[in-house]
Enzyme design. Structure first.
Site, PDB file in Angstrom:
ATOM      1  N   THR A 102       1.046  -1.280   0.048  1.00 16.32           N
ATOM      2  CA  THR A 102      -0.043   0.100  -0.089  1.00 16.32           C
ATOM      3  C   THR A 102       0.730   1.369  -0.142  1.00 16.32           C
ATOM      4  OG1 THR A 102      -1.686   1.152   1.377  1.00 16.32           O
ATOM      5  CG2 THR A 102      -0.220  -0.073   2.615  1.00 16.32           C
ATOM      6  N   ASP A 135      -8.684  -2.505  -0.715  1.00 15.13           N
ATOM      7  CA  ASP A 135      -9.184  -1.167  -1.171  1.00 15.13           C
ATOM      8  C   ASP A 135     -10.348  -0.777  -0.434  1.00 15.13           C
ATOM      9  OD1 ASP A 135      -8.550   0.603  -3.511  1.00 15.13           O
ATOM     10  OD2 ASP A 135     -10.748   0.109  -4.337  1.00 15.13           O
ATOM     11  N   HIS A 160     -14.491  -0.335   9.474  1.00 16.78           N
ATOM     12  CA  HIS A 160     -14.366  -1.324   8.180  1.00 16.78           C
ATOM     13  C   HIS A 160     -12.907  -2.141   8.087  1.00 16.78           C
ATOM     14  CE1 HIS A 160     -13.144   2.790   7.884  1.00 16.78           C
ATOM     15  NE2 HIS A 160     -12.164   2.584   6.922  1.00 16.78           N
ATOM     16  N   LYS A 162      -3.020   3.021   6.729  1.00 14.38           N
ATOM     17  CA  LYS A 162      -3.233   1.793   6.723  1.00 14.38           C
ATOM     18  C   LYS A 162      -2.243   0.813   7.323  1.00 14.38           C
ATOM     19  CE  LYS A 162      -5.878   1.932   2.153  1.00 14.38           C
ATOM     20  NZ  LYS A 162      -6.086   1.157   0.904  1.00 14.38           N
TER      21      LYS A 162
HETATM   22  P1  ITT Z   1      -3.592   2.172  -1.623  1.00 16.20           P
HETATM   23  O1  ITT Z   1      -2.201   2.409  -1.943  1.00 16.20           O
HETATM   24  O2  ITT Z   1      -3.560   0.925  -0.462  1.00 16.20           O
HETATM   25  O3  ITT Z   1      -4.419   2.015  -2.718  1.00 16.20           O
HETATM   26  P2  ITT Z   1      -5.123   4.653  -1.161  1.00 16.20           P
HETATM   27  O4  ITT Z   1      -4.889   5.660  -0.093  1.00 16.20           O
HETATM   28  O5  ITT Z   1      -5.012   4.685  -2.688  1.00 16.20           O
HETATM   29  O6  ITT Z   1      -3.847   3.455  -0.787  1.00 16.20           O
HETATM   30  P3  ITT Z   1      -7.752   3.345  -0.999  1.00 16.20           P
HETATM   31  O7  ITT Z   1      -7.714   3.702  -2.471  1.00 16.20           O
HETATM   32  O8  ITT Z   1      -8.123   2.015  -0.455  1.00 16.20           O
HETATM   33  O9  ITT Z   1      -6.340   3.735  -0.761  1.00 16.20           O
HETATM   34  O10 ITT Z   1      -8.644   4.604  -0.415  1.00 16.20           O
HETATM   35  C1  ITT Z   1      -9.272   5.457  -0.810  1.00 16.20           C
HETATM   36  C2  ITT Z   1      -9.389   6.686  -0.147  1.00 16.20           C
HETATM   37  O11 ITT Z   1     -10.122   6.529   1.073  1.00 16.20           O
HETATM   38  C3  ITT Z   1      -8.042   7.202   0.193  1.00 16.20           C
HETATM   39  O12 ITT Z   1      -8.149   8.776  -0.035  1.00 16.20           O
HETATM   40  C4  ITT Z   1      -7.983   6.906   1.707  1.00 16.20           C
HETATM   41  O13 ITT Z   1      -7.270   8.103   2.509  1.00 16.20           O
HETATM   42  C5  ITT Z   1      -9.542   7.177   2.209  1.00 16.20           C
HETATM   43  N1  ITT Z   1      -9.692   6.077   3.282  1.00 16.20           N
HETATM   44  C6  ITT Z   1      -9.438   4.714   3.264  1.00 16.20           C
HETATM   45  N2  ITT Z   1      -9.598   4.348   4.277  1.00 16.20           N
HETATM   46  C7  ITT Z   1      -9.969   5.195   5.203  1.00 16.20           C
HETATM   47  C8  ITT Z   1     -10.152   5.371   6.590  1.00 16.20           C
HETATM   48  O14 ITT Z   1     -10.299   4.147   7.470  1.00 16.20           O
HETATM   49  N3  ITT Z   1     -10.391   6.566   6.937  1.00 16.20           N
HETATM   50  C9  ITT Z   1     -10.655   7.553   6.260  1.00 16.20           C
HETATM   51  N4  ITT Z   1     -10.145   7.763   5.159  1.00 16.20           N
HETATM   52  C10 ITT Z   1      -9.845   6.247   4.608  1.00 16.20           C
END
Ligand code: ITT
Length: 197
Positions: free
Chosen positions: A8, A77, A180, A13
């Protein structure tokens, strides 16, 4: 202690996974090649599971290229889904956060503020891919609150904790108990535990 590679680009995360799985004897290691997190291409899809499976497929190819196919690898994701804005930001959560931010989301909403977070985690066990899902229901706050967490945490108030606190006003442990990601990772831990990993 087992080791779980986590692919990631999001340090938030990693921190949450360490906080949750560390005490359960799993060491979380950021998956890197030559000192950097490899770039993963996310497909255009309105489905988090499709995106998570595309990420793990690329991750497994990278493991293979390193002769490390026998190691485990985790990707996930996540998305924020707001009932008043169907499918938004949803799978586009990352781009929407970068473009309009939490303030932009607040500007789009009126009285209907129910929302949920969803995480789809995909684990390569060294032999096969397993998928785990976690959901957290709540409301979008009326203002940005709190310094903790990351992403949309300052505007998300989960239903299960009182005082109308946002995720950003909670400790990592409080958030993980109901979040989640916490739910998806606990299901993953139960799977590893039952399968003697
Ligand atoms: P990866 O490299 O793991 O894909 P990412 O930040 O792009 O990292 P996602 O596409 O899964 O991750 O996340 C989508 C968006 O939602 C991203 O801007 C995160 O910061 C936000 N997000 C994910 N989980 C969250 C949480 O627990 N609380 C608040 N925002 C979250």
């Amino acid at each position: 202690m087992g080791t779980l590679n986590f692919l990631t680009g999001n340090q938030g995360k990693i921190a949450e996974a360490e906080n949750l799985l560390g005490p359960l004897n799993w060491q979380i290691k950021s998956f890197e090649i030559e000192g950097g997190v490899p770039e993963i291409i996310e497909p255009q899809s309105d489905n988090l599971t499709t995106v998570a499976l595309a990420k793990i497929a690329q991750g497994v190819e990278l493991l293979a290229s390193q002769n490390r196919l026998n190691e485990s690898l985790l990707v996930e994701d996540s998305g924020l889904f707001i009932d008043a804005l169907p499918n938004f930001p949803g799978v586009y959560s990352s781009d929407v956060l970068k473009s309009i931010g939490c303030e932009g989301i607040l500007r789009l909403l009126d009285d209907e503020r129910t929302a949920y977070f969803l995480t789809v985690a995909a684990l390569w066990t060294g032999e096969a891919v397993e998928v785990f899902v976690g959901r957290c229901d709540g409301q979008i706050a009326r203002e940005i609150k709190g310094q903790g967490g990351f992403g949309y945490d300052p505007i998300f108030i989960p239903d299960e904790i009182d005082n109308n606190r946002t995720f950003a006003e909670m400790t990592k442990m409080e958030k993980s108990t109901i979040s989640h990601r916490g739910r998806a990772l606990r299901a993953l831990f139960d799977f590893l535990d039952e399968n003697g990993a």
